[in-house]
Design a protein around this motif. Sequence first.
Motif, short mmCIF file in Angstrom:
data_model
loop_
_atom_site.label_atom_id
_atom_site.label_comp_id
_atom_site.label_asym_id
_atom_site.label_seq_id
_atom_site.Cartn_x
_atom_site.Cartn_y
_atom_site.Cartn_z
N ALA A 96 56.63 -2.03 -38.32
CA ALA A 96 56.65 -1.94 -39.85
C ALA A 96 58.32 -2.38 -41.00
O ALA A 96 57.67 -3.02 -41.79
CB ALA A 96 56.90 0.01 -40.23
N LEU A 121 55.42 3.09 -46.65
CA LEU A 121 55.01 2.26 -44.85
C LEU A 121 57.63 1.48 -44.64
O LEU A 121 58.30 1.28 -45.98
CB LEU A 121 54.64 1.03 -45.03
CG LEU A 121 55.13 -0.18 -43.56
CD1 LEU A 121 54.38 0.39 -42.81
CD2 LEU A 121 54.13 -1.32 -44.10
N PRO A 166 50.64 1.15 -37.94
CA PRO A 166 51.00 1.56 -39.56
C PRO A 166 49.00 1.13 -39.59
O PRO A 166 48.69 0.05 -38.98
CB PRO A 166 51.42 1.26 -40.73
CG PRO A 166 51.59 -1.11 -39.74
CD PRO A 166 52.04 -0.31 -38.52
N ILE A 178 55.28 4.65 -38.67
CA ILE A 178 55.61 3.74 -39.75
C ILE A 178 55.94 4.60 -40.92
O ILE A 178 56.91 3.34 -41.39
CB ILE A 178 54.09 3.16 -39.65
CG1 ILE A 178 52.95 4.87 -40.79
CG2 ILE A 178 53.82 2.94 -38.79
CD1 ILE A 178 53.02 4.49 -42.13
N ASP A 179 55.98 5.65 -41.22
CA ASP A 179 56.65 6.34 -42.60
C ASP A 179 57.99 6.81 -42.32
O ASP A 179 58.48 7.97 -43.15
CB ASP A 179 55.78 6.90 -43.04
CG ASP A 179 55.30 8.13 -42.78
OD1 ASP A 179 55.59 8.14 -41.78
OD2 ASP A 179 54.36 8.79 -42.67
#
Length: 227
Positions: free
Chosen positions: A103, A198, A48, A150-151
């Motif tokens: 994450a 996140l 991130p 990260i997402d």
Amino acid sequence: VVNAGNRNLEPPRSWIFALTWERHFWERGSLVLEARQEHIENVVDHIPVFAGLAAFDAIGNIGSGRRDQVEASMILPLDEIGLTGVTFTGSGTYTNSRVRDPATGFIRPISGDQEVVMHFEATYDRPQDNLRFGVNLHDHLITAETEYRIDEISAEYHVFKLGAFIEHKPAPDWTLRVFANDMAPSHYMRTRAIYGGLRGATPLSLIERRRLTTGAQIGIRVQHDFQ
């Protein structure tokens, strides 16, 4: 989808320990088994990058990891059983990797590693005519290639790929190859688990699934070797 750069990215460094067993038979036949263990520093994966309250996905170093692999490969000429010029080759790799997710903090596989991949090919050589025929099969055994953004977690795989080719050498330094890929209808699968921000800090927003059937690809390749 945002892809951010990283000027501080460092190449990974690895210690690799391998044990190989090799057996030769007939005139050109062989069977090779290899077990590898790779200890990796500065694993390159998704990290991130924060801009205020927003988090963006970038490629970066996420610490130490490990990759264990077992690979088998075989070359089986069939001249000994009367099929002169026919050769069967096959290979398969099993991969198990581990790294800590930046994450969530949990252990997961390294992005892009696929658990089981197999490849088979049968060729028929006619040296008197400078011709070679072949068929090949790539099989992923329904194990996905997964990216841990990260997402988002995206997993995709192509069930199998069947191809064929004809190769002709009109001269020692020229090769003409006509090939066809994806000759049999096969499914390309993709699953995306998308989070509100996140992963580990925000809930899952949606899951997207796509299934596509690919068509055949036909091409011609001309190669010249310069001396």
